[in-house]
Design an enzyme around this catalytic site. Structure first.
Site, mmCIF file in Angstrom:
data_model
loop_
_atom_site.group_PDB
_atom_site.id
_atom_site.type_symbol
_atom_site.label_atom_id
_atom_site.label_comp_id
_atom_site.label_asym_id
_atom_site.label_seq_id
_atom_site.Cartn_x
_atom_site.Cartn_y
_atom_site.Cartn_z
ATOM 1 N N GLU A 1 50.738 18.457 40.003
ATOM 2 C CA GLU A 1 52.152 18.297 39.667
ATOM 3 C C GLU A 1 52.846 17.282 40.570
ATOM 4 O OE1 GLU A 1 53.178 22.619 37.665
ATOM 5 O OE2 GLU A 1 53.721 22.304 39.760
ATOM 6 N N CYS B 1 58.082 4.167 53.354
ATOM 7 C CA CYS B 1 58.650 3.859 52.035
ATOM 8 C C CYS B 1 59.591 2.655 52.120
ATOM 9 C CB CYS B 1 59.389 5.073 51.486
ATOM 10 S SG CYS B 1 58.278 6.373 50.902
ATOM 11 N N GLU C 1 48.327 24.381 32.598
ATOM 12 C CA GLU C 1 48.871 25.666 33.043
ATOM 13 C C GLU C 1 49.760 26.212 31.936
ATOM 14 O OE1 GLU C 1 50.841 25.630 36.816
ATOM 15 O OE2 GLU C 1 49.263 24.479 37.825
ATOM 16 N N TYR D 1 55.222 37.089 42.667
ATOM 17 C CA TYR D 1 55.914 37.578 41.478
ATOM 18 C C TYR D 1 55.570 36.775 40.233
ATOM 19 C CZ TYR D 1 58.646 40.764 44.337
ATOM 20 O OH TYR D 1 59.029 41.788 45.175
#
Length: 672
Positions: free
Chosen positions: A142, A156, A312, A362
């Protein structure tokens, strides 16, 4: 069309692994994804590797007739690495360093982290290059989750200056392109250009757009580093990355160019809470929104014009949205079928078992924390058996393209010009109208060759180049049907207004120009009326007053304001095709009134307008009917139908599959 699961053997005692894998095989699962967060287990100290546990898990998976999908573990650099090389960490715009203790805390432009990435990926690919049970790899995990595409550290800053120098060649060219005479923002060298940090007022929009482009390009380059290493080790592996739903800061098209397979992570009941406009309905809280999921399915399918994977899939209740209602009965099965109808070749549930530790305690799994089956296990087993019984379906052949572009997303996010102007929501208005008519859609980049599409819908081509205008003109002149939404042709590619009225280089094609525009709060009257009749429709948020030239006015403002009687929508015939320009953000009825004649002119089959939550999807010679609502519906196809799954009465959160295409002439009624 297969199912699979994401598994973390390192979280569980070794003596449990064989039981887990046996139960996966019993459920009909065929792929097992592993190791995306396991760097600290694989290499607990620098140079001290422990991979035997992964060897054993892979062997068990292979012994039970399944295949492993491995992940490079770079999303979670271990603490010893952060301590040794603290320069790998990201920084916020204000200089705050993102610390160890979660995930995704590394900088894509860190030379140190790229060196460490190459080291760990090379170690793992060499280990498994000849393992017959490893089907492919997922790079990282991700990219950009938790607002981590854009970093503002010194690495950067240096990389941004190099990126600008390569793009513009001279600082004079950059000053001219951005328009830096405004507010005395001119630079004398590229070394003066910093990443956009905290300022008293808003940033220069051209600078922000280029920083968004640069940041996304940095991820593309970092991903390419990993892809090259994987391809070198074993060119027969597939290489993918798991993108996220409706993700705003990473150009998935650009990343996908280096991939063999596109995949994404689907969490329907969470998405309707944190990335869908308005309060979710009770049905959406139980099953999600089919069009919100559909637009992502169609984006990731079209990115490479081939089947995609859901890497997923939500397995039950999840931990991260504001509320975690239990999904409707059968919803986890429904989602697998819905993805398959949109072109998915595999759906992997996340995760196998609810974990006992860490941030995701959870988050449900297919099995409960004690290892017993949870609701998702039964749904996954059923979906796997049903999909296995369907003979291979062809790729989705969508007749309509919807143009979506990250540059436009970034530019409009920077200057929305209205608190409720959201690029994704505007896409939804047009996409939802197409899907409510049963039409398959490819969500494609504007640079895509459009010759194979019967119709094209462009909800907001805010930034338009002369080249794009020429391609769209060619498309229409040779028989294409094109529908534009508002805020089209406003700016050039540098995010500057053009010295010509909107829609700029598209004015001749549209046959009209924009005289004025306004953003409209909810309490103002927002209606338009057909220019040749009394039928009226609603709109919201944005309105443009059009001056028709060659075009024919279709709709005018039906309000008491200064815009009353002015033109809102025009139609223009251009040689063999037609263009419609809609200058307002349409409500559902208006969007349908624009889409239906578009489909008729393009000779695209469509059905009666479907109820909210019910959708049909054609893939090859099969038609999936998916019901995301708690209502029951009766289907009345225009021909005899053989049902491979279910029948013409589709229950709550249920699925039916027809052997054949049934969209043309289909009607639906709500059943008691």
């Amino acid at each position: 069309m297969r199912t699979g699961v994401c598994y973390f053997p390192e979280h569980w005692p070794r003596e449990r692994w064989e039981t887990d894998v046996e139960q996966m095989a019993e459920a009909g699962l065929e792929y097992v994804r592993m190791a995306e967060f396991s760097w600290a287990v694989l290499e607990p100290e620098r140079g001290e590797f422990d991979v035997e546990w992964l060897d054993e898990a892979i062997e068990l998976i292979g012994d039970h007739g399944m295949q492993a999908v491995l992940c490079t573990p770079t999303a979670t650099p271990p603490k010893w690495l952060v301590d040794e090389r603290p320069e790998i960490r990201q920084e916020e715009p204000d200089g705050t360093v993102r610390e160890h203790g979660s995930r995704r805390h590394y900088c894509f432009n860190s030379a140190a982290y790229r060196e460490e990435t190459e080291r760990i990926v090379t170690k793992l690919t060499e280990r498994y290059a000849d393992n017959p049970h490893v089907a492919g790899w997922q790079t990282d995990n991700e990219f950009g989750c938790h607002r981590t595409v854009r970093c503002y550290c010194d690495d950067c800053a240096a990389a941004f200056r190099e990126w600008l120098a390569e793009k513009y060649g001279s600082i004079e060219a950059l000053n001219e392109a951005w328009g830096n005479t405004f507010w005395s923002q001119r630079y004398t060298s590229f070394e003066e250009v910093d990443p956009p940090g905290p300022t008293p007022a808003e940033h220069h929009p051209s600078r922000l757009l280029d920083y968004a482009r640069f940041s996304s390009d940095s991820v593309v380059d970092y991903n390419r580093l990993q892809v090259d290493l994987l391809n070198e080790a074993n060119p027969d592996w597939f290489v993918t990355h798991n993108f996220m739903g409706r993700f705003p800061t990473l150009d998935a098209y650009a990343v996908s160019e280096d991939l063999d397979l596109v995949s994404w992570d689907s969490y329907p009941t969470g998405f309707v809470q944190d990335r869908l406009e308005g309060e979710p309905t009770s049905d959406q809280l139980r099953a999600g929104d089919p069009d919100q999921l559909g637009i992502d399915h169609d984006l990731y399918r079209a990115a490479l014009d081939r089947p995609f994977w859901v890497m997923e899939q939500q397995p039950g209740d999840v931990n991260w949205p504001p509320h975690c209602p239990q999904p409707g009965e059968g919803a986890m099965r429904l989602w697998a079928h819905h993805a398959t109808a949109h072109g998915a070749d595999a759906v992997l549930y996340f995760r196998w078992r609810r974990c006992l530790e860490g941030q995701e305690q959870y988050h449900a799994g297919l099995r409960k924390q004690d290892g017993s089956p949870d609701r998702g296990y039964h749904d996954a087993s059923q979906a796997g058996a049903e999909l296995a019984a369907i003979e291979d379906a062809d790729h989705v052949d969508a007749p309509v393209a919807l143009l979506f572009d990250y540059d436009n997303l970034w530019a409009l996010d920077e200057q929305p010009h209205a608190p409720d102007f959201d690029y994704w929501s505007l896409l939804d208005a047009f996409y939802g109208a197409l899907r409510a008519r049963g039409v398959q859609v490819d969500v494609v980049h504007p640079k895509t060759d459009l010759a194979g599409y019967d119709a094209v819908v462009a909800p907001a081509l805010h930034l338009v180049t002369d080249g794009l205008a020429n391609r769209l003109t060619d498309y229409v002149e040779t028989g294409g049907e094109l529908l534009f939404g508002p805020r089209t042709g406003v700016k050039d590619e540098y995010n500057k207004l053009r010295p010509a009225p909107q829609p700029g280089p598209l004015a001749d094609l549209v046959g009209a120009s924009v005289d004025q525009h306004e953003s409209v709060p909810a309490h103002l009257e927002t209606r338009v009326r057909r220019a040749d009749g009394d039928e009226t429709y609603g709109f919201r948020t944005w309105a443009e007053w059009l001056e028709a030239d060659a075009a024919t006015p279709l709709l005018e403002y039906d309000t008491g304001g200064v815009e009353a009687g002015r033109t809102a929508v025009v139609e223009n015939d251009v040689r063999e095709g037609t263009v419609v320009y809609c200058g307002v953000w349409p409500d559902a009825d208006l969007a349908d009134a624009l889409v239906r004649p578009l489909l008729e002119r393009a000779d695209v089959p469509y059905c009666d307008r479907l109820p909210e939550g019910l959708r049909v999807g054609e893939r090859g010679d099969y038609t999936w009917v998916t019901n995301f609502s708690s209502d029951r519906f009766g289907l009345d196809p225009d021909a005899d139908v053989e049902w491979l799954l279910g029948d013409a009465a589709v229950g709550a959160y249920d699925v039916a599959i027809a052997d054949g295409r049934i969209v043309d002439g289909l009607s639906v009624e709500r059943l008691e």
